[in-house]
Design an enzyme around this catalytic site. Structure first.
Site, mmCIF file in Angstrom:
data_model
loop_
_atom_site.group_PDB
_atom_site.id
_atom_site.type_symbol
_atom_site.label_atom_id
_atom_site.label_comp_id
_atom_site.label_asym_id
_atom_site.label_seq_id
_atom_site.Cartn_x
_atom_site.Cartn_y
_atom_site.Cartn_z
ATOM 1 C CG ASP A 39 -13.500 7.120 8.333
ATOM 2 O OD1 ASP A 39 -14.227 6.114 8.368
ATOM 3 O OD2 ASP A 39 -12.256 7.048 8.179
ATOM 4 N NE ARG A 77 -4.097 -1.913 2.077
ATOM 5 C CZ ARG A 77 -5.137 -1.934 2.888
ATOM 6 N NH1 ARG A 77 -5.311 -0.963 3.755
ATOM 7 N NH2 ARG A 77 -6.001 -2.929 2.854
HETATM 8 C C1 LIG Z 1 -14.259 -1.171 7.744
HETATM 9 S S1 LIG Z 1 -14.751 0.498 7.796
HETATM 10 C C2 LIG Z 1 -16.348 0.352 8.536
HETATM 11 C C3 LIG Z 1 -17.362 1.238 7.869
HETATM 12 C C4 LIG Z 1 -18.795 1.116 8.415
HETATM 13 N N1 LIG Z 1 -18.871 1.498 9.800
HETATM 14 C C5 LIG Z 1 -19.325 -0.281 8.221
HETATM 15 O O1 LIG Z 1 -19.465 -1.035 9.191
HETATM 16 O O2 LIG Z 1 -19.618 -0.653 7.076
HETATM 17 C C6 LIG Z 1 -13.748 1.116 9.148
HETATM 18 C C7 LIG Z 1 -13.545 2.627 9.116
HETATM 19 O O3 LIG Z 1 -12.956 3.047 10.350
HETATM 20 C C8 LIG Z 1 -12.069 4.106 10.087
HETATM 21 N N2 LIG Z 1 -11.072 4.229 11.168
HETATM 22 C C9 LIG Z 1 -10.013 3.426 11.435
HETATM 23 N N3 LIG Z 1 -9.307 3.912 12.466
HETATM 24 C C10 LIG Z 1 -9.925 5.035 12.877
HETATM 25 C C11 LIG Z 1 -9.674 5.990 13.901
HETATM 26 N N4 LIG Z 1 -8.620 5.879 14.718
HETATM 27 N N5 LIG Z 1 -10.534 7.035 14.039
HETATM 28 C C12 LIG Z 1 -11.594 7.159 13.218
HETATM 29 N N6 LIG Z 1 -11.896 6.301 12.221
HETATM 30 C C13 LIG Z 1 -11.067 5.247 12.057
HETATM 31 C C14 LIG Z 1 -11.438 3.719 8.743
HETATM 32 O O4 LIG Z 1 -10.895 4.844 8.077
HETATM 33 C C15 LIG Z 1 -12.604 3.073 8.006
HETATM 34 O O5 LIG Z 1 -13.237 3.964 7.135
#
Ligand SMILES: C[S@@+](CC[C@H](N)C(=O)[O-])C[C@H]1O[C@@H](n2cnc3c(N)ncnc32)[C@H](O)[C@@H]1O
Length: 290
Positions: free
Chosen positions: A160, A49
């Site tokens: 996010d 990545r």
């Molecule tokens: C797998 S997605 C889940 C999206 C949605 N909630 C769902 O269940 O379909 C996880 C998201 O968490 C965000 N994320 C990861 N670490 C984070 C952090 N420390 N603070 C805020 N968001 C975070 C990522 O950028 C990503 O967009």
């Protein structure tokens, strides 16, 4: 595996491999500042990545990249954000884990209304590219239509850490295939088809979009700049990437933003087992603030 070759007279140099030591520097930074666990097994994923970032910066050596990203100053801050963009997992879809939306309609919203809450504030925490908050907006619009006079209004905050997914979410344009499983009735009511038939895209209608506001927020921050008046929080498929103490700390902060009797929904494989939190389980991965 540094390799160079000639292609149409232009020298193309592939970025090098990420050594164990270089990986550890990045992994420590991500775990501390973003919360995501970075075991050694993730080294190949991180390398591939980040190679895209090295290419964009015309660098071939991860040492140069590490010096650049951790140098401090505005350029480094910008690169840290871009590095976070590529290292987060953003998989999501409309109506993911549908049972949570059903529970909301059948139980959570009627109970909140009965407790006197008629202007509902929702929060999609870790909203990725917007499918989750827009699904919530569809569900709320449908509730308003089907239960006239019960709710006065609703609003949805969507947050996010990744600026890349937030940009996509604000744009609200999705491939047609991402709404394939949504009923024709809901599609007609809430999605616009692109005029260009070849493009096969849909856009969320303005009446749904206008209810959702987006904000960049890192769960690792000591406090969140969000009012403590939320009625429903969705934080799904995010905590799974964090270690247990971090999960508990994040849930505690999220819950402090819920009104008493408010609801928290976690992802299907996330649990609060063994955590000391003011929550009671009301359905699988669904909780009510005590
Ligand atoms: C797998 S997605 C889940 C999206 C949605 N909630 C769902 O269940 O379909 C996880 C998201 O968490 C965000 N994320 C990861 N670490 C984070 C952090 N420390 N603070 C805020 N968001 C975070 C990522 O950028 C990503 O967009």
């Amino acid at each position: 595996m540094s390799e160079s070759n000639k292609n149409s007279g232009k020298l193309i140099v592939s970025p090098s491999e990420l050594s164990e030591d270089q990986f550890n520097q990045i992994a420590d930074f991500i775990q501390t500042n973003v919360g995501i666990k970075m075991p050694e097994q993730k080294r190949v994923m991180v390398q591939s990545r980040l190679q895209a970032r090295l290419k964009a910066l015309e660098m071939t050596d991860f040492n140069d990249y590490i010096n650049y990203v951790f140098a401090g100053g505005p350029q480094s801050e910008e690169e840290i954000a871009l590095m976070i963009n590529v290292l987060t997992t953003n998989l999501t879809n409309f109506f993911r884990e549908k049972q949570h939306f059903d529970y909301m309609v059948q139980n959570a919203i009627p109970e909140l209304i009965a407790a006197g809450h008629t202007n509902l504030e929702l929060w999609s925490a870790g909203c990725s590219s917007g499918e989750e908050p827009y699904t919530l907006s569809v569900v709320m619009q449908e509730y308003l239509r089907n239960n006239p006079g019960k709710l006065s209004d609703y609003s949805i905050l969507a947050t996010d850490i990744s600026s890349r997914v937030l940009e996509k979410a604000m744009n609200a344009v999705y491939p047609m295939e991402s709404v394939a499983d949504i009923s024709l009735d809901l599609k007609k009511k809430y999605f616009l088809k692109s005029k260009d038939k070849e493009a096969a895209l849909v856009r969320i209608k303005p009446e749904l979009r206008n209810k959702v506001s987006f904000q960049r927020l890192n769960f690792m921050d000591s406090s969140y700049p969000v009012p403590n008046t939320k009625h429903i929080i969705f934080c799904r498929n995010v905590l799974i990437y964090f270690d247990k103490p971090t999960q508990e700390a994040v849930i505690r902060k999220l819950v402090s933003h819920l009104v008493p009797g408010g609801y928290l929904f976690l992802g299907h494989s996330e649990t609060i087992f063994g955590m000391d939190l003011p929550l009671k389980t009301v359905a699988p991965t669904s909780f009510k603030k005590i």
